[in-house]
Design a protein around this motif. Structure first.
Motif, PDB file in Angstrom:
ATOM      1  N   VAL A  56       0.831  -1.212   0.000  1.00 39.74           N
ATOM      2  CA  VAL A  56       0.000   0.000   0.000  1.00 39.74           C
ATOM      3  C   VAL A  56       0.865   1.261   0.000  1.00 39.74           C
ATOM      4  CG1 VAL A  56      -1.708   1.334   1.299  1.00 39.74           C
ATOM      5  CG2 VAL A  56      -2.059  -1.109   0.935  1.00 39.74           C
ATOM      6  N   PRO A  57       1.833   1.404   0.908  1.00 40.50           N
ATOM      7  CA  PRO A  57       2.685   2.605   0.853  1.00 40.50           C
ATOM      8  C   PRO A  57       3.495   2.698  -0.439  1.00 40.50           C
ATOM      9  CG  PRO A  57       2.880   1.561   3.000  1.00 40.50           C
ATOM     10  CD  PRO A  57       2.098   0.623   2.115  1.00 40.50           C
ATOM     11  N   ASN A  58       3.907   1.540  -0.988  1.00 38.48           N
ATOM     12  CA  ASN A  58       4.627   1.564  -2.271  1.00 38.48           C
ATOM     13  C   ASN A  58       3.752   2.131  -3.380  1.00 38.48           C
ATOM     14  OD1 ASN A  58       6.984   0.522  -1.204  1.00 38.48           O
ATOM     15  ND2 ASN A  58       6.588  -1.561  -1.861  1.00 38.48           N
ATOM     16  N   ALA A  59       2.492   1.730  -3.414  1.00 37.22           N
ATOM     17  CA  ALA A  59       1.564   2.250  -4.427  1.00 37.22           C
ATOM     18  C   ALA A  59       1.352   3.749  -4.234  1.00 37.22           C
ATOM     19  CB  ALA A  59       0.228   1.510  -4.364  1.00 37.22           C
ATOM     20  N   GLU A  60       1.154   4.159  -2.976  1.00 41.86           N
ATOM     21  CA  GLU A  60       0.954   5.583  -2.696  1.00 41.86           C
ATOM     22  C   GLU A  60       2.182   6.395  -3.120  1.00 41.86           C
ATOM     23  OE1 GLU A  60       0.068   5.227   1.462  1.00 41.86           O
ATOM     24  OE2 GLU A  60      -2.098   5.100   1.102  1.00 41.86           O
TER      25      GLU A  60
ATOM     26  N   SER B 285      -8.406   7.456  -4.792  1.00 41.18           N
ATOM     27  CA  SER B 285      -8.945   6.096  -4.759  1.00 41.18           C
ATOM     28  C   SER B 285      -8.053   5.167  -3.942  1.00 41.18           C
ATOM     29  CB  SER B 285      -9.095   5.544  -6.180  1.00 41.18           C
ATOM     30  OG  SER B 285     -10.074   6.263  -6.884  1.00 41.18           O
ATOM     31  N   ILE B 286      -6.754   5.311  -4.100  1.00 41.27           N
ATOM     32  CA  ILE B 286      -5.818   4.485  -3.326  1.00 41.27           C
ATOM     33  C   ILE B 286      -5.931   4.813  -1.845  1.00 41.27           C
ATOM     34  CG2 ILE B 286      -3.368   3.968  -2.901  1.00 41.27           C
ATOM     35  CD1 ILE B 286      -4.474   2.646  -5.428  1.00 41.27           C
ATOM     36  N   LEU B 287      -6.060   6.089  -1.514  1.00 42.75           N
ATOM     37  CA  LEU B 287      -6.210   6.478  -0.109  1.00 42.75           C
ATOM     38  C   LEU B 287      -7.495   5.898   0.489  1.00 42.75           C
ATOM     39  CD1 LEU B 287      -4.981  10.170  -0.262  1.00 42.75           C
ATOM     40  CD2 LEU B 287      -3.801   8.219   0.771  1.00 42.75           C
ATOM     41  N   ARG B 288      -8.575   5.901  -0.279  1.00 41.14           N
ATOM     42  CA  ARG B 288      -9.822   5.301   0.204  1.00 41.14           C
ATOM     43  C   ARG B 288      -9.657   3.787   0.383  1.00 41.14           C
ATOM     44  NH1 ARG B 288     -11.598   9.374  -2.975  1.00 41.14           N
ATOM     45  NH2 ARG B 288     -11.843   8.125  -4.850  1.00 41.14           N
TER      46      ARG B 288
END
Length: 109
Positions: free
Chosen positions: A16-20, A71-74
């Motif tokens: 998740v942090p990598n995507a963000e 969207s990623i944050l949600r």
């Protein structure tokens, strides 16, 4: 089963942090490219209409990335809620912010 949950949680904790971060990197890259296009236009003394279509497309791409980021944050928030519901994690903040580590349920007392 709890070991599988811990492994999946560890993977999500990494992914998740990598995507963000990747989206943030893309936002920076598009902003930098947009700046370069405008600076190049100015440097060669081209009229304002030159490259305008390119600039519009870059700004649209930037906006798309902002929407993706939201969207990623949600999704991140939803995953944190799922973690609380299914694994019993009581996280006030995400693990990377709170400084907590994912612990298999079998080792919890």
């Amino acid at each position: 089963m709890s070991e599988n949950i811990a492994a999946m949680a560890a993977r999500l904790h990494r992914d998740v942090p990598n995507a963000e971060g990747s989206i943030d990197d893309a936002l920076i890259a598009v902003a930098s490219l947009t700046t370069s296009v405008v600076m190049a236009r100015r440097a060669i003394g081209a009229p304002a209409k030159t490259g305008q279509g390119t600039i519009i497309r870059l700004v649209e791409a930037q906006m798309s990335l902002v929407k993706v980021s939201g969207s990623i944050l949600r999704a991140h928030n939803e995953l944190a809620e799922i973690g609380k519901e299914t694994a019993g994690y009581d996280l006030r903040e995400c693990p990377s912010v709170a400084g907590t580590k994912v612990v298999p349920l079998s080792s919890a007392s």
